[in-house]
Design an enzyme around this catalytic site. Structure first.
Site, mmCIF file in Angstrom:
data_model
loop_
_atom_site.group_PDB
_atom_site.id
_atom_site.type_symbol
_atom_site.label_atom_id
_atom_site.label_comp_id
_atom_site.label_asym_id
_atom_site.label_seq_id
_atom_site.Cartn_x
_atom_site.Cartn_y
_atom_site.Cartn_z
ATOM 1 N N ASP A 167 -1.510 -1.422 2.645
ATOM 2 C CA ASP A 167 -2.279 -0.865 1.525
ATOM 3 C C ASP A 167 -2.070 -1.706 0.266
ATOM 4 O OD1 ASP A 167 -3.360 1.158 2.936
ATOM 5 O OD2 ASP A 167 -2.427 2.790 1.799
ATOM 6 N N ASP A 185 -8.763 0.432 0.411
ATOM 7 C CA ASP A 185 -7.746 -0.611 0.249
ATOM 8 C C ASP A 185 -6.774 -0.620 1.424
ATOM 9 O OD1 ASP A 185 -5.183 0.984 -1.714
ATOM 10 O OD2 ASP A 185 -6.701 1.878 -0.420
#
Length: 499
Positions: free
Chosen positions: A375, A418
């Site tokens: 992430d 993301d």
């Protein structure tokens, strides 16, 4: 939602670009087809002319080979006939009355003349009663060595008539050579032996030595300059019948006893000369025929029609194949768009899940693998400070770094937002996964984007296959837990799942 519509707009623009490219490709294929048909039409007449030439030359070459073999067989028959007579003669005194009567009958029933029996000392008794010594004759000395002999011409070529000596050794019951039997033979009139009925007698046949010396010829040879030349090579050179390179090539081929053909040009007239080694005395059988005569029996109109039709069908197949290839390429690109994340250029979530699940289902080696969940740290803050355009650049850089950091065998993709996922099929040992996580973290920290505010880092969670799970769902959940543990510990690092 805004992100979704933006990605959709990008995909739509790419699809339109592909369709535009496809239209150009189809147009190009049609133009190629039209040009191809034009080329076929133009080359049609050229092909006919060339094919006639090739077929004509091949026929001349094949005929020359066959007729040369026929002449060899004819001479071989003379050898065997004399050898049979020699076997009978050897059973009694060579010069006895019965043997003299026998060779007299040979003259009556064959084309041989001056048949003679020769003892080992060279004394020769002929069918006409003459007796002389031929011990110094080359053909006699060769026959005494156990060879079949076809002598060189005994006299110069006169009116197409050339006489040679055919001789073979005589063996006694102990297989010892006790003498020689031979006779003279006229091989000058070749048209009575070979090339009868070929091209209605319009071609000319002749025998030459490997050095180009004329040995004999048939009655069809009318060229006085040719007959008066010192050799065929000197005639070709004097009258520019062959280029210097072709003439040199011909000389080498005759010395090597090779077969083939040459195209001659004499007085603005083209002819073919085919040649084939006789394999006797290094002589070469040659056959010369005018190109017009060699080609007159060919009618290629029907074959040309078949050719034109075949070319048309071939062109149509090419067109259809081209259309198929373009369409197939188009379909592959569409499928690729469906599999690839539009923003980062790596695999999308659906493709990721399918490929990883398929691998886990089919893997029988149970070799150590690792699922990485990655992430972007504080991505919302990144967007708030820099805007979505720079935020997208961050995601693109993430995709590029992951693609470069793993092998082509590894499965690399974006799960959405993301969040990125990487599955390494053969990590070999846990330490390698840790090293790879450290490498990724460092590369992410080193990302440089113009006008970027703040810092860029990532959090990583790792689950191992088959140690922690054997399905995508299990590995995903456990790697997700490890990822959140990293975030809880301050982000900008990695965590391996532990039970």
């Amino acid at each position: 939602m805004v992100k979704y519509f933006k990605e959709k707009m990008v995909n739509d623009m790419k699809r339109k670009a592909i369709y535009k490219l496809s239209f150009k490709a189809y147009l190009k294929a049609m133009m190629i087809f039209i040009v191809f048909i034009m080329i076929c039409s133009i080359s049609f007449f050229f092909y006919i002319k060339k094919d006639i030439e090739n077929e004509s030359v091949n026929k001349v070459v094949v005929n020359t080979e066959k007729q040369t073999e026929s002449l060899k067989q004819y001479i071989d028959i003379q050898y065997r006939y004399l050898e049979g007579v020699g076997n009978h003669i050897s059973q009694q005194d060579l010069f006895c009355e019965d043997n003299i009567n026998l060779i007299h009958s040979i003259k009556e029933y064959t084309k041989l003349e001056n048949v003679g029996i020769i003892d080992k000392n060279g004394e020769s008794h002929y069918d006409n009663g003459a007796v002389k010594n031929v011990s110094q004759r080359e053909y006699f000395q060769e026959a005494l060595k156990g060879n079949r002999v076809l002598s060189a011409p005994l006299e110069s070529v006169i009116a197409g008539e050339t006489r040679v000596i055919i001789a073979v050794p005589i063996y006694d019951q102990q297989k010892e050579i006790v003498g020689v039997i031979g006779g003279s033979y006229d091989i000058g009139n070749l048209n009575k032996i070979v090339f009868r009925g070929i091209y209605d007698g319009k071609g000319s046949a002749f025998l030459v030595s490997k050095e180009g010396q004329l040995i004999t010829y048939n009655n069809a040879v009318k060229n006085k300059d040719f007959l008066a030349s010192e050799s065929i090579f000197s005639y070709f050179a004097e009258y520019n019948v062959l280029s210097p390179d072709d003439l040199q090539s011909l000389k080498q081929k005759w010395i090597k006893q090779e077969n083939g053909y040459m195209t001659l040009n004499y007085n603005n007239k083209t002819s073919y000369i085919a040649y084939y080694p006789l394999k006797i005395n290094d002589w070469i059988m040659c056959y010369n025929i005018d190109a017009d005569v060699a080609q007159e029996s060919y009618t290629f109109i029907i074959y040309a029609e078949y050719l034109l039709f075949a070319l048309f069908v071939f062109a149509l197949v090419i067109l259809l194949f081209t259309i198929y290839k373009v369409n197939n390429k188009h379909q592959k690109r569409l499928l690729e768009f469906a599999r690839i994340d539009a923003l980062t250029g790596i695999k999308n979530k659906e493709t990721l899940q399918n490929e990883i699940s398929t691998y886990l289902k089919n893997d029988s080696s149970q070799q150590l693998g690792a699922l990485f969940m990655i992430d972007v740290d504080n991505f919302k803050t990144v967007n708030d400070l820099n805007g979505r355009v720079i935020g997208d650049e961050v995601l693109k850089n993430f995709g590029s770094i992951l693609k470069e950091s793993f092998t082509i065998e590894d499965i690399v993709g974006r799960a959405g937002g993301d969040e990125f996922i990487v599955f390494v099929k053969d990590i070999q040992e846990h330490g390698n996964a840790i090293n790879k996580a450290q490498e990724i973290c460092q590369k992410i920290r080193n990302i440089e984007i113009d006008n970027f505010k703040g810092t860029i880092s990532c959090s990583i969670g790792i689950a191992f296959y088959p140690e922690h799970g054997t399905t995508f769902k299990d590995l995903y959940n456990l790697a997700d837990q490890a990822l959140y543990q990293t975030k809880n510990q301050g982000r900008n690092g990695y965590t391996c799942y532990t039970k």
